[in-house]
Scaffold this motif. Sequence first.
Motif, short mmCIF file in Angstrom:
data_model
loop_
_atom_site.label_atom_id
_atom_site.label_comp_id
_atom_site.label_asym_id
_atom_site.label_seq_id
_atom_site.Cartn_x
_atom_site.Cartn_y
_atom_site.Cartn_z
N LYS A 1 -6.68 -6.86 4.11
CA LYS A 1 -5.88 -5.95 4.92
C LYS A 1 -4.49 -6.52 5.13
O LYS A 1 -4.27 -7.72 4.95
CB LYS A 1 -6.55 -5.66 6.26
CG LYS A 1 -6.67 -6.83 7.20
CD LYS A 1 -7.42 -6.40 8.45
CE LYS A 1 -7.50 -7.56 9.43
NZ LYS A 1 -8.22 -7.19 10.65
N TRP A 2 -3.56 -5.64 5.44
CA TRP A 2 -2.19 -6.08 5.69
C TRP A 2 -2.15 -7.06 6.85
O TRP A 2 -2.91 -6.95 7.80
CB TRP A 2 -1.30 -4.89 6.05
CG TRP A 2 -0.82 -4.09 4.88
CD1 TRP A 2 -1.22 -4.18 3.58
CD2 TRP A 2 0.16 -3.05 4.93
NE1 TRP A 2 -0.54 -3.26 2.82
CE2 TRP A 2 0.31 -2.56 3.63
CE3 TRP A 2 0.92 -2.50 5.94
CZ2 TRP A 2 1.19 -1.55 3.31
CZ3 TRP A 2 1.81 -1.48 5.64
CH2 TRP A 2 1.94 -1.02 4.33
N GLU B 1 3.24 -7.66 7.69
CA GLU B 1 3.36 -6.49 6.83
C GLU B 1 3.38 -5.19 7.64
O GLU B 1 4.11 -4.26 7.32
CB GLU B 1 2.23 -6.46 5.80
CG GLU B 1 2.41 -7.53 4.73
CD GLU B 1 1.19 -7.73 3.86
OE1 GLU B 1 1.35 -7.77 2.64
OE2 GLU B 1 0.06 -7.85 4.42
N ASP B 2 2.58 -5.16 8.70
CA ASP B 2 2.62 -4.00 9.60
C ASP B 2 4.01 -3.87 10.24
O ASP B 2 4.56 -2.77 10.34
CB ASP B 2 1.58 -4.13 10.71
CG ASP B 2 0.17 -3.80 10.24
OD1 ASP B 2 0.00 -3.34 9.10
OD2 ASP B 2 -0.76 -4.00 11.05
N GLU C 1 -6.74 -0.82 2.37
CA GLU C 1 -5.98 -2.00 1.93
C GLU C 1 -6.90 -3.02 1.29
O GLU C 1 -6.57 -3.60 0.24
CB GLU C 1 -5.26 -2.61 3.14
CG GLU C 1 -4.16 -1.74 3.68
CD GLU C 1 -3.77 -2.01 5.12
OE1 GLU C 1 -2.93 -1.27 5.63
OE2 GLU C 1 -4.32 -2.94 5.75
N TYR D 1 -7.28 2.58 7.53
CA TYR D 1 -6.24 2.11 6.60
C TYR D 1 -6.55 0.69 6.13
O TYR D 1 -6.34 0.36 4.96
CB TYR D 1 -4.85 2.16 7.26
CG TYR D 1 -4.16 3.49 7.13
CD1 TYR D 1 -3.61 3.90 5.91
CD2 TYR D 1 -4.04 4.33 8.22
CE1 TYR D 1 -2.98 5.12 5.79
CE2 TYR D 1 -3.40 5.56 8.11
CZ TYR D 1 -2.86 5.94 6.89
OH TYR D 1 -2.23 7.15 6.78
N HIS D 2 -7.05 -0.15 7.05
CA HIS D 2 -7.42 -1.51 6.63
C HIS D 2 -8.50 -1.47 5.55
O HIS D 2 -8.46 -2.28 4.61
CB HIS D 2 -7.92 -2.33 7.82
CG HIS D 2 -6.84 -2.78 8.75
ND1 HIS D 2 -5.67 -3.36 8.33
CD2 HIS D 2 -6.77 -2.75 10.10
CE1 HIS D 2 -4.92 -3.66 9.36
NE2 HIS D 2 -5.56 -3.30 10.46
N ASN E 1 -7.92 -1.66 -2.12
CA ASN E 1 -6.85 -1.63 -3.13
C ASN E 1 -6.17 -2.97 -3.36
O ASN E 1 -5.60 -3.18 -4.43
CB ASN E 1 -5.81 -0.58 -2.74
CG ASN E 1 -6.35 0.83 -2.81
OD1 ASN E 1 -7.07 1.18 -3.73
ND2 ASN E 1 -6.05 1.63 -1.81
N HIS E 2 -6.19 -3.85 -2.38
CA HIS E 2 -5.44 -5.11 -2.49
C HIS E 2 -6.27 -6.35 -2.20
O HIS E 2 -5.74 -7.46 -2.22
CB HIS E 2 -4.22 -5.09 -1.56
CG HIS E 2 -3.33 -3.91 -1.78
ND1 HIS E 2 -2.55 -3.76 -2.90
CD2 HIS E 2 -3.12 -2.81 -1.02
CE1 HIS E 2 -1.88 -2.63 -2.83
NE2 HIS E 2 -2.21 -2.02 -1.70
#
Length: 100
Positions: free
Chosen positions: A28-29, A33-34, A21, A17-18, A24-25
């Motif tokens: 990483k969050w 944010e988590d 992230e 998932y990181h 896309n962003h």
Amino acid sequence: MEIKELLERSVEIRKRYHELEIKNHGEKWSVEEDLLALSNDIGNLNRLVMTKFERYYDETPYTLEGKIAENIWWLIELSDRLDVDIEKELEKFLIVKEKL
């Protein structure tokens, strides 16, 4: 399945998932944010529990069982990012509760 395997698999999934992230962003969050994501999922869990007891109407696309599992997953993720040995801490917690 052993808890150690569940912990390892959870951490590996979060790493993927990181990667998304970052793609896309650009990063990483954060831990905050988590935690916000966990808070949102706890709210969804609350609505599912209320629906189970006919105190709310089901408007979520989730299942109660799946949302409980997801919240556990988030706690594993947060413990990993905060350098908390969740297996050790859970053992300590259970020993204290058993003595009570």
